[in-house]
Design an enzyme around this catalytic site. Structure first.
Site, short mmCIF file in Angstrom:
data_model
loop_
_atom_site.label_atom_id
_atom_site.label_comp_id
_atom_site.label_asym_id
_atom_site.label_seq_id
_atom_site.Cartn_x
_atom_site.Cartn_y
_atom_site.Cartn_z
N ARG A 246 0.73 -1.32 -0.05
CA ARG A 246 -0.01 0.22 0.01
C ARG A 246 0.99 1.19 0.03
O ARG A 246 0.39 2.45 -0.48
CB ARG A 246 -0.97 -0.01 1.13
CG ARG A 246 -2.13 -0.99 0.83
CD ARG A 246 -3.01 -1.12 2.06
NE ARG A 246 -2.45 -1.81 3.08
CZ ARG A 246 -3.03 -2.54 4.37
NH1 ARG A 246 -4.23 -2.33 4.03
NH2 ARG A 246 -2.45 -3.39 4.90
N GLU B 250 -3.98 -0.27 -3.16
CA GLU B 250 -4.72 -0.31 -2.15
C GLU B 250 -5.66 -1.55 -2.52
O GLU B 250 -5.99 -1.74 -3.58
CB GLU B 250 -5.66 0.91 -1.89
CG GLU B 250 -5.23 2.17 -1.42
CD GLU B 250 -4.35 2.33 -0.07
OE1 GLU B 250 -4.86 1.20 0.85
OE2 GLU B 250 -3.62 2.90 0.31
N PHE B 251 -5.73 -2.37 -1.66
CA PHE B 251 -6.19 -3.85 -1.60
C PHE B 251 -7.72 -3.70 -2.05
O PHE B 251 -8.14 -4.69 -2.99
CB PHE B 251 -6.44 -4.56 -0.58
CG PHE B 251 -4.83 -4.86 -0.10
CD1 PHE B 251 -3.97 -5.07 -1.09
CD2 PHE B 251 -4.61 -5.42 1.45
CE1 PHE B 251 -2.49 -5.33 -0.61
CE2 PHE B 251 -3.25 -5.82 1.60
CZ PHE B 251 -2.33 -5.77 0.66
N LYS C 28 -0.67 -19.17 6.03
CA LYS C 28 -1.42 -19.73 7.05
C LYS C 28 -1.94 -18.33 7.66
O LYS C 28 -1.18 -17.22 7.75
CB LYS C 28 -0.96 -20.61 7.87
CG LYS C 28 0.17 -19.96 8.58
CD LYS C 28 1.01 -21.03 9.64
CE LYS C 28 2.00 -20.52 10.22
NZ LYS C 28 1.86 -19.45 11.13
N HIS D 107 5.44 -23.59 5.47
CA HIS D 107 6.99 -23.68 5.29
C HIS D 107 7.70 -25.07 5.92
O HIS D 107 8.65 -25.25 5.55
CB HIS D 107 7.59 -22.57 5.74
CG HIS D 107 8.11 -22.32 7.18
ND1 HIS D 107 6.87 -21.94 8.08
CD2 HIS D 107 9.16 -22.65 8.01
CE1 HIS D 107 7.63 -21.74 9.19
NE2 HIS D 107 8.67 -22.15 9.24
N GLU E 1 10.06 -23.18 20.95
CA GLU E 1 10.75 -22.08 20.64
C GLU E 1 11.22 -21.18 21.89
O GLU E 1 10.51 -20.98 22.83
CB GLU E 1 9.96 -21.08 19.76
CG GLU E 1 9.70 -21.78 18.38
CD GLU E 1 8.79 -20.81 17.56
OE1 GLU E 1 9.38 -20.39 16.64
OE2 GLU E 1 7.62 -20.90 17.63
N ASP F 235 -1.14 -20.75 15.20
CA ASP F 235 -0.03 -20.13 14.74
C ASP F 235 0.96 -21.61 14.56
O ASP F 235 1.55 -21.44 13.53
CB ASP F 235 0.85 -19.36 15.93
CG ASP F 235 2.10 -18.55 14.92
OD1 ASP F 235 1.94 -18.47 13.83
OD2 ASP F 235 2.94 -18.49 15.62
N HIS G 51 1.88 -26.48 11.34
CA HIS G 51 3.42 -27.27 11.35
C HIS G 51 3.18 -28.57 12.08
O HIS G 51 3.50 -29.65 11.53
CB HIS G 51 4.13 -26.29 12.03
CG HIS G 51 4.35 -24.72 11.24
ND1 HIS G 51 3.98 -24.61 9.86
CD2 HIS G 51 4.60 -23.63 11.94
CE1 HIS G 51 4.31 -23.30 9.72
NE2 HIS G 51 4.52 -22.67 10.98
#
Ligand code: BG6
Length: 531
Positions: free
Chosen positions: A81, A123-124, A190, A220, A258, A277, A282
């Site tokens: 944008r 702009e979307f 995702k 990924h 993590e 998430d 994953h």
């Protein structure tokens, strides 16, 4: 019970409900042309000023070019944008490549690469801008021989997915899937939906504009070498396959730990949480690969058919058992590698009384002939003491009549897949300690990618972007994988959303999650393998 959260057996089948026809997916006998050179194309990245573009996507493209894996006629257009001159975009991306590229860039290589980059401000919601984008891309086609082929990468907030795709289709930037000589594909980051019913709704909406063969749902983890190796390990080594079932396996554990926190993504996390998430995508992908049946061949659908069967066989945790079999947590302040770090609730854009989980552990069960009765323990978390992603398959203990009378030495065999760091595979077995007495000791046989192959492992995004360009969807999540994963997790997420976090669910940063997570295997006389 709300039907959207139902796990009743009469629940509509995952496939028919979504696409509304009997045969929504490609012909399973279609063989993709492996090794076929990538066709000329333009990759259009929506969300070009975002973190992912600079950290991962552009460095991945650079490495693909460096190793000769991009089409000769290739252009990448960053769309965002903010107004920006192309020179500025090229300069910013060069800096990102210097910082994040796996291979050190030579100045001449950088120069060649950035010449392929363009920037387009949009702009979307702006219809005229899409018409102009179309003209812009057609001009590039003329100048760079990209032949009208398009790959759109939506690296934007999920709330924009549908409206961008609608506009792309409405302004003829997306072609019909069977259009001869030209392709258009869309890579979607995702999360795919927010829960079971919204994922179904999203798919229904998307299928008005795109065929399933044009949608590439990126996860990924599937691009990681170690994850791809799960298939090779399982199905090219006959010594394990006979043991890979409930008769010999005692339990399976998957950990995605993590030590980093939410890395400035407070607003994103407040809307998603750790389960959406990391676990929904994953971790569930790892589970389906370690538990699937052998596919009949290596075509995308043959593999994904078997993965989805695992997810379909996963049992929902009954509502009455959620507190026993699903443990959540949120990090408080603490120390990581000796340095103080703040609590999740003190992160920017996080509510002071946030109810979002940054840790989750679940006890799952796959109800099929191979795995019935084998507990599957999974956990993932932020700000844990260590970064480690691993899958541990623990075998049943040998009968204790001969060598293992002493409970202390009766250690079960394990196969451990270290997805990261220290990528490799270990096998744990018992040996006799040299000497007169027969004393048994467990030892570990280690294979490490780095020391064995020496070569640098390509970044996950390199493989995945390349595969999307050549149209191979094997390493992308099919819609029914995503929806079946939501089917299991949605009742748990709903339960957590309705109940505020309790003090005992908060854990200090730098530990391994709330104490309650230890109970998950402990209540079944098992324990987590320490990472
Ligand atoms: C992303 C998540 O998909 O995966 C992040 O959004 C997470 O929260 C990351 O940190 C983990 O990926 P990797 O490759 O570092 O294990």
């Amino acid at each position: 019970m709300n039907r959207a959260y139902s796990c009743e057996p009469d629940q509509p089948s995952h496939i028919k409900i979504i696409d509304g026809n009997e045969e929504p997916f490609e012909n399973p006998f279609h063989e993709p042309e492996y090794g076929k050179p990538p066709e000329p194309c333009i990759l259009v990245i929506f969300g070009a000023s975002g973190d992912l573009t600079g950290r991962k996507l552009i460095p991945a493209l650079f490495n693909l070019m460096k190793e000769g894996n991009l089409p000769a006629n290739f252009i990448c257009v960053g769309v965002a944008r903010r107004p920006k001159a192309v020179e500025e975009f090229r300069h910013e991306m060069s800096e990102q490549i210097k910082k994040f590229s796996r291979a050190k860039p030579e100045e001449s290589e950088l120069f060649t690469f950035v010449e392929k980059l363009f920037y387009y401000q949009l702009e979307f919601h702006d219809d005229t801008a899409y018409d102009n984008l179309n003209l812009f891309l057609k001009d590039l086609d003329k100048n760079y021989g990209t032949r009208g082929n398009r790959v759109f990468y939506l690296s934007v907030q999920p709330t924009y997915f549908l409206s961008i795709i609608e506009k792309l289709k409405g302004h003829s930037l997306i072609y019909a899937a069977d259009q001869p000589h030209q392709f258009s594909r869309v890579i979607i980051e995702k999360p795919f939906g927010h829960d079971y019913s919204s994922a179904i709704a999203l798919q229904k909406d998307l299928s008005q504009y795109l065929a399933e063969s044009q949608i590439f749902r990126i996860d990924h983890y599937l691009g990681k070498e170690t994850v791809q190796n799960l298939l090779v390990f399982r199905f090219s080594n006959s010594i394990f396959e006979g043991l890979w079932n409930h008769r010999y396996v005692d339990n399976i554990q998957i950990t995605v730990a993590e030590s980093i926190g939410i890395e400035g993504r407070g607003a994103f996390y407040e809307g998603q949480g750790l389960t959406r998430d990391v676990i929904q995508n994953h971790l569930m992908q790892l589970l389906s690969l370690v538990a699937m049946e052998p596919p009949i061949n290596l075509t995308p659908d043959a593999i994904r058919n078997e993965k989805v069967k695992v997810l379909q066989s996963l049992q929902c945790i009954p509502i009455s058992k959620i507190d026993t079999f699903a443990i959540r947590g949120q990090y408080k302040e603490g120390y990581i590698d000796g340095d103080p770090v703040s609590a999740y609730r003190q992160e920017p854009n996080v509510a002071a009384n946030s109810n979002i989980e940054t840790f989750a552990a679940l006890r799952l069960q796959i109800e099929n002939w191979r795995w019935a009765g084998v507990p599957i323990y999974v956990r993932a978390g932020k700000r844990l003491s260590k970064r480690s992603t691993e899958i541990v398959v623990t075998f049943k203990k040998a009968p204790s009549i001969l060598f293992n009378k002493n409970e202390h030495y009766n250690v079960p065999n394990q196969v451990i897949f270290s997805i990261q760091p220290n990528e490799g595979i270990s096998i744990k077995f018992n040996t006799k300690i040299p000497g007169g007495a027969t004393i048994v000791q467990p030892v570990k046989m280690d294979f490490r990618y780095a020391s064995y192959f020496g070569a640098e492992v390509p970044e996950a995004y390199e493989r995945l972007i390349h595969d999307a360009i050549v149209g191979d969807s094997t390493l992308f999540a099919r819609v029914d994988e995503s929806i079946n994963s939501w089917r299991i997790l949605t009742p748990v997420l709903k339960h957590w959303a309705e109940n505020p976090l309790k003090p005992e669910e908060l854990y200090s940063a730098g530990t391994f999650g709330p104490k309650m997570a230890d109970l998950l295997p402990k209540q079944e006389q098992r324990r987590w393998k320490p990472v």
